[in-house]
Design a protein around this motif. Structure first.
Motif, PDB file in Angstrom:
ATOM      1  N   ILE A  67       1.592   0.903   1.192  1.00  0.00           N
ATOM      2  CA  ILE A  67       2.448   1.634   2.123  1.00  0.00           C
ATOM      3  C   ILE A  67       3.698   0.787   2.340  1.00  0.00           C
ATOM      4  O   ILE A  67       3.598  -0.374   2.747  1.00  0.00           O
ATOM      5  N   LEU A  68       4.859   1.364   2.065  1.00  0.00           N
ATOM      6  CA  LEU A  68       6.128   0.665   2.206  1.00  0.00           C
ATOM      7  C   LEU A  68       6.897   1.257   3.381  1.00  0.00           C
ATOM      8  O   LEU A  68       7.010   2.472   3.499  1.00  0.00           O
ATOM      9  N   ALA A  69       7.410   0.385   4.235  1.00  0.00           N
ATOM     10  CA  ALA A  69       8.135   0.830   5.427  1.00  0.00           C
ATOM     11  C   ALA A  69       9.481   0.120   5.502  1.00  0.00           C
ATOM     12  O   ALA A  69       9.618  -1.015   5.043  1.00  0.00           O
ATOM     13  N   ARG A  70      10.438   0.779   6.083  1.00  0.00           N
ATOM     14  CA  ARG A  70      11.740   0.139   6.290  1.00  0.00           C
ATOM     15  C   ARG A  70      11.685  -0.861   7.437  1.00  0.00           C
ATOM     16  O   ARG A  70      12.358  -1.874   7.408  1.00  0.00           O
ATOM     17  N   ARG A  71      10.873  -0.582   8.439  1.00  0.00           N
ATOM     18  CA  ARG A  71      10.689  -1.503   9.566  1.00  0.00           C
ATOM     19  C   ARG A  71       9.676  -2.574   9.200  1.00  0.00           C
ATOM     20  O   ARG A  71       9.117  -2.573   8.119  1.00  0.00           O
ATOM     21  N   GLU A  72       9.378  -3.427  10.169  1.00  0.00           N
ATOM     22  CA  GLU A  72       8.340  -4.434   9.968  1.00  0.00           C
ATOM     23  C   GLU A  72       6.979  -3.760   9.825  1.00  0.00           C
ATOM     24  O   GLU A  72       6.672  -2.791  10.516  1.00  0.00           O
ATOM     25  N   ALA A  73       6.166  -4.279   8.937  1.00  0.00           N
ATOM     26  CA  ALA A  73       4.843  -3.705   8.685  1.00  0.00           C
ATOM     27  C   ALA A  73       3.971  -3.734   9.932  1.00  0.00           C
ATOM     28  O   ALA A  73       3.172  -2.828  10.158  1.00  0.00           O
ATOM     29  N   ARG A  74       4.114  -4.749  10.761  1.00  0.00           N
ATOM     30  CA  ARG A  74       3.281  -4.863  11.965  1.00  0.00           C
ATOM     31  C   ARG A  74       3.450  -3.653  12.880  1.00  0.00           C
ATOM     32  O   ARG A  74       2.499  -3.213  13.514  1.00  0.00           O
ATOM     33  N   THR A  75       4.659  -3.097  12.940  1.00  0.00           N
ATOM     34  CA  THR A  75       4.867  -1.920  13.796  1.00  0.00           C
ATOM     35  C   THR A  75       4.132  -0.710  13.237  1.00  0.00           C
ATOM     36  O   THR A  75       3.654   0.122  13.997  1.00  0.00           O
ATOM     37  N   LEU A  76       4.029  -0.622  11.930  1.00  0.00           N
ATOM     38  CA  LEU A  76       3.297   0.485  11.313  1.00  0.00           C
ATOM     39  C   LEU A  76       1.799   0.368  11.594  1.00  0.00           C
ATOM     40  O   LEU A  76       1.125   1.367  11.823  1.00  0.00           O
ATOM     41  N   LEU A  77       1.287  -0.844  11.611  1.00  0.00           N
ATOM     42  CA  LEU A  77      -0.141  -1.049  11.870  1.00  0.00           C
ATOM     43  C   LEU A  77      -0.531  -0.614  13.276  1.00  0.00           C
ATOM     44  O   LEU A  77      -1.706  -0.410  13.556  1.00  0.00           O
ATOM     45  N   GLU A  78       0.443  -0.423  14.143  1.00  0.00           N
ATOM     46  CA  GLU A  78       0.191   0.029  15.516  1.00  0.00           C
ATOM     47  C   GLU A  78       0.268   1.556  15.643  1.00  0.00           C
ATOM     48  O   GLU A  78       0.183   2.074  16.748  1.00  0.00           O
ATOM     49  N   ARG A  79       0.413   2.263  14.524  1.00  0.00           N
ATOM     50  CA  ARG A  79       0.521   3.728  14.540  1.00  0.00           C
ATOM     51  C   ARG A  79      -0.604   4.339  13.706  1.00  0.00           C
ATOM     52  O   ARG A  79      -0.407   4.698  12.539  1.00  0.00           O
ATOM     53  N   PRO A  80      -1.793   4.484  14.280  1.00  0.00           N
ATOM     54  CA  PRO A  80      -2.956   4.935  13.490  1.00  0.00           C
ATOM     55  C   PRO A  80      -2.803   6.327  12.882  1.00  0.00           C
ATOM     56  O   PRO A  80      -3.290   6.561  11.769  1.00  0.00           O
ATOM     57  N   ARG A  81      -2.132   7.245  13.556  1.00  0.00           N
ATOM     58  CA  ARG A  81      -1.967   8.586  12.979  1.00  0.00           C
ATOM     59  C   ARG A  81      -1.107   8.540  11.724  1.00  0.00           C
ATOM     60  O   ARG A  81      -1.419   9.182  10.710  1.00  0.00           O
ATOM     61  N   LEU A  82      -0.024   7.782  11.770  1.00  0.00           N
ATOM     62  CA  LEU A  82       0.832   7.652  10.597  1.00  0.00           C
ATOM     63  C   LEU A  82       0.085   6.936   9.466  1.00  0.00           C
ATOM     64  O   LEU A  82       0.212   7.304   8.303  1.00  0.00           O
ATOM     65  N   LEU A  83      -0.716   5.941   9.800  1.00  0.00           N
ATOM     66  CA  LEU A  83      -1.515   5.264   8.778  1.00  0.00           C
ATOM     67  C   LEU A  83      -2.500   6.230   8.114  1.00  0.00           C
ATOM     68  O   LEU A  83      -2.694   6.190   6.898  1.00  0.00           O
ATOM     69  N   ARG A  84      -3.126   7.104   8.908  1.00  0.00           N
ATOM     70  CA  ARG A  84      -4.041   8.096   8.331  1.00  0.00           C
ATOM     71  C   ARG A  84      -3.283   9.036   7.387  1.00  0.00           C
ATOM     72  O   ARG A  84      -3.782   9.396   6.321  1.00  0.00           O
ATOM     73  N   HIS A  85      -2.087   9.446   7.803  1.00  0.00           N
ATOM     74  CA  HIS A  85      -1.251  10.312   6.961  1.00  0.00           C
ATOM     75  C   HIS A  85      -0.961   9.619   5.627  1.00  0.00           C
ATOM     76  O   HIS A  85      -1.136  10.208   4.553  1.00  0.00           O
TER      77      HIS A  85
END
Length: 144
Positions: A67-85
């Motif tokens: 999973i590639l994000a423009r923001r820091e990866a740590r912020t993505l790890l705090e969004r479980p719905r987006l991670l499931r998507h």
């Protein structure tokens, strides 16, 4: 990790989608503060932040199990719905023979754009991954 996620992980390595995602992570991302380039996510996924190429324009996207994000990866790890998507997209790579998914996705995105004016609302890949979980709002069909 459950057996289904392990199978997805292995299939995405064999079909070369995860190696492509790792290559993108290596050449197109900035390391996280502290030097980490990849963080372990749930269910065998790898998450990286600081993606800096102009395409795709999405703030978050998946290639294989990466999973590639423009923001820091740590912020993505705090969004479980987006991670499931994004995890559902990872499973789609396994079912679609890996990188073959990329042109299929682009065709579906183009059809959705013609039908309603955005690339996600009528794109079966986005719908099956969960529009709301991905932060998308379903738009109505255009009038003919």
């Amino acid at each position: 990790m459950n057996p289904a996620h392990r199978v997805r992980q292995v299939v995405n390595v064999v079909n070369l989608s995860t190696p492509l995602g790792l290559l993108l992570a290596a050449v197109a991302t900035r390391p996280e503060p502290g030097g980490a380039r990849l963080l372990r996510g749930p269910d065998g996924l790898l998450v990286t932040g600081g993606y800096r190429l102009p395409l795709p324009a999405a703030p978050v996207f998946t290639v294989g199990n990466v999973i590639l994000a423009r923001r820091e990866a740590r912020t993505l790890l705090e969004r479980p719905r987006l991670l499931r998507h994004e995890a559902r997209h990872s499973t789609q790579y396994a079912w679609c023979l890996g990188v073959v998914m990329i042109p299929l996705y682009l065709v579906c995105a183009g059809v959705s754009l013609v039908l309603c004016g955005d690339y996600s609302s009528y794109n079966p890949f986005e719908r099956l991954a969960g529009l709301a979980d991905g932060g998308y709002t379903r738009r109505p069909l255009r009038r003919l």
